[in-house]
Scaffold this active site. Structure first.
Site, PDB file in Angstrom:
ATOM      1  N   ASN A  82      11.966  -4.917  -0.379  1.00  0.00           N
ATOM      2  CA  ASN A  82      12.625  -5.715   0.659  1.00  0.00           C
ATOM      3  C   ASN A  82      11.915  -7.050   0.869  1.00  0.00           C
ATOM      4  O   ASN A  82      12.559  -8.102   1.011  1.00  0.00           O
ATOM      5  CB  ASN A  82      12.652  -4.940   1.981  1.00  0.00           C
ATOM      6  CG  ASN A  82      13.798  -3.935   2.030  1.00  0.00           C
ATOM      7  OD1 ASN A  82      14.814  -4.109   1.363  1.00  0.00           O
ATOM      8  ND2 ASN A  82      13.630  -2.885   2.806  1.00  0.00           N
ATOM      9  N   GLU A  93      14.141   4.569   3.567  1.00  0.00           N
ATOM     10  CA  GLU A  93      14.267   4.836   2.132  1.00  0.00           C
ATOM     11  C   GLU A  93      14.097   6.310   1.803  1.00  0.00           C
ATOM     12  O   GLU A  93      13.873   6.679   0.648  1.00  0.00           O
ATOM     13  CB  GLU A  93      13.227   4.015   1.364  1.00  0.00           C
ATOM     14  CG  GLU A  93      11.786   4.377   1.640  1.00  0.00           C
ATOM     15  CD  GLU A  93      11.178   3.633   2.803  1.00  0.00           C
ATOM     16  OE1 GLU A  93       9.952   3.462   2.805  1.00  0.00           O
ATOM     17  OE2 GLU A  93      11.926   3.212   3.713  1.00  0.00           O
ATOM     18  N   ASP A 150      19.301  -2.832  -0.193  1.00  0.00           N
ATOM     19  CA  ASP A 150      20.473  -1.967   0.012  1.00  0.00           C
ATOM     20  C   ASP A 150      21.088  -1.555  -1.324  1.00  0.00           C
ATOM     21  O   ASP A 150      21.566  -0.427  -1.481  1.00  0.00           O
ATOM     22  CB  ASP A 150      21.518  -2.689   0.862  1.00  0.00           C
ATOM     23  CG  ASP A 150      21.110  -2.797   2.324  1.00  0.00           C
ATOM     24  OD1 ASP A 150      20.146  -2.101   2.715  1.00  0.00           O
ATOM     25  OD2 ASP A 150      21.749  -3.566   3.065  1.00  0.00           O
ATOM     26  N   ASP A 185      11.367   9.994  -1.253  1.00  0.00           N
ATOM     27  CA  ASP A 185      11.117   8.684  -0.652  1.00  0.00           C
ATOM     28  C   ASP A 185      10.871   7.686  -1.778  1.00  0.00           C
ATOM     29  O   ASP A 185      10.101   7.952  -2.709  1.00  0.00           O
ATOM     30  CB  ASP A 185       9.894   8.759   0.271  1.00  0.00           C
ATOM     31  CG  ASP A 185       9.693   7.478   1.052  1.00  0.00           C
ATOM     32  OD1 ASP A 185      10.244   7.389   2.168  1.00  0.00           O
ATOM     33  OD2 ASP A 185       8.986   6.584   0.555  1.00  0.00           O
ATOM     34  N   ILE A 186      11.563   6.541  -1.713  1.00  0.00           N
ATOM     35  CA  ILE A 186      11.419   5.518  -2.757  1.00  0.00           C
ATOM     36  C   ILE A 186      10.029   4.880  -2.639  1.00  0.00           C
ATOM     37  O   ILE A 186       9.623   4.455  -1.554  1.00  0.00           O
ATOM     38  CB  ILE A 186      12.513   4.443  -2.621  1.00  0.00           C
ATOM     39  CG1 ILE A 186      13.907   5.094  -2.709  1.00  0.00           C
ATOM     40  CG2 ILE A 186      12.359   3.370  -3.696  1.00  0.00           C
ATOM     41  CD1 ILE A 186      15.046   4.147  -2.409  1.00  0.00           C
TER      42      ILE A 186
END
Length: 336
Positions: free
Chosen positions: A226, A262, A235, A218-219
């Site tokens: 965002n 993500e 994106d 997971d980022i």
């Protein structure tokens, strides 16, 4: 398709070489004038050169066979007048020209094949006209040969067009299927496709008693990316992460999918947990040590491995997901 074209070219040209050798053995030296036989032997040499060239440079098959066809036309220009002068219909010439009609359609496709065969038929007819008037029997034979070649070309064109349309439809269907299985943003597997691959991998591990590991990543702080830079930039970050994950696991048979948002999942068939942890650490460095889309980004990784026949896909994913959240709680940019 290329391999099929190679086999067709081999079959036709080796066949012509065998024909030339067999007729040379069967016919005694005085049966036919040497001038009548020479073009046939030149054509056999062209066929031999074609076989060698295609075997050596298969990716240039179309260019090679184009030269072969043009060589056959040169032979035709010389052989037709000699055959007419000798007073016989060279059946071998028309049979092999007809064979070449079929081969050229396979090699060049419907449009170029049709053009090449119209050229071949035209050259043969011009050679006949230049030679002068024919006896009635000869004229009948040549008309028959020309009609047979023309009809063969029409049939081959219809069949090749049908094949090409089916191949195009198959390619379009395959592209639609690929697009349906891919995540639209990252070009890795989508959620449904990676779940299906996970199920297949679990079944294979169960049947073969082979190792299987998964990595869930997971980022870190992606929401702030965002919020600060916009979803379009987000994106770009997702695409960059997906590309780096795929690049590092593709060579060992790994598969990457976007689980949602993500979060990504990496399937590692054949890898036990110690090896999977090493790979996950490498992935962590790949993501975190150089900017992604111009931004410093890190990710947290959780690793889990298949535990045997009682294990399920949901349980396996759940353990990896829990390990990933443990990495988050420990300060992020970590592997657990």
């Amino acid at each position: 398709m290329l391999r099929t074209q190679q086999y067709v070219v081999y079959a036709s040209n080796v066949g012509y070489i065998l024909y030339a050798l067999l007729t040379a053995l069967i016919n005694s030296p005085g049966d036919f004038p040497l001038a009548y036989q020479v073009p046939k032997y030149w054509a056999a040499l062209f066929s031999l050169a074609t076989v060698i060239a295609v075997a050596t440079l298969p990716h240039r098959l179309r260019r090679i066979y184009l030269m072969t066809c043009l060589s056959y036309l040169v032979v035709t220009v010389f052989e037709v007048p000699r055959s007419v002068a000798y007073g016989e219909m060279p059946m071998h010439l028309t049979l092999w020209l007809t064979m070449n009609v079929l081969v050229s359609f396979v090699v060049f496709g419907s449009r170029q094949g049709a053009g090449l065969n119209l050229l071949s038929l035209g050259v043969m007819l011009v050679a006949l006209v230049v030679r002068g008037p024919l006896a009635a029997a000869q004229l009948s034979d040549w008309v028959t040969a020309s009609v047979v070649m023309g009809v063969t070309g029409v049939i081959a064109y219809i069949l090749m067009t049908f094949i090409e349309n089916n191949l195009l439809q198959h390619a379009q269907d395959s592209e639609k299927l690929r697009a349906a299985r891919q995540d639209a943003v990252t070009d890795v597997y989508g959620r449904g496709a990676i779940e299906e691959e996970l199920t297949h991998a679990m079944e294979h591990a169960r049947k073969t008693n082979s190792p299987l590991s998964i990595v869930v990543t997971d980022i870190d702080h992606f929401k702030s990316v965002n919020d600060r830079y916009g979803h379009a930039f987000g994106d770009d970050v997702l695409r960059a992460v997906g590309k780096r994950l795929r690049r590092n696991v593709g060579g060992i048979g790994g598969m990457v999918g976007r689980w949602g948002g993500e979060e990504f999942i990496v399937l590692l068939p054949g890898l036990a947990k110690p090896d999977a942890l090493v790979l996950a650490e490498r992935l962590r460095r790949e993501v975190g040590e150089t900017p992604l889309a111009g931004l410093d980004v890190t990710a947290s990784f959780g690793v889990a491995s298949y535990r045997g026949s009682g294990d399920t896909a949901d349980q396996l994913f759940g353990r990896a997901d829990m390990a990933m959240y443990e990495a988050k709680r420990s300060g992020r940019n970590a592997v657990r």
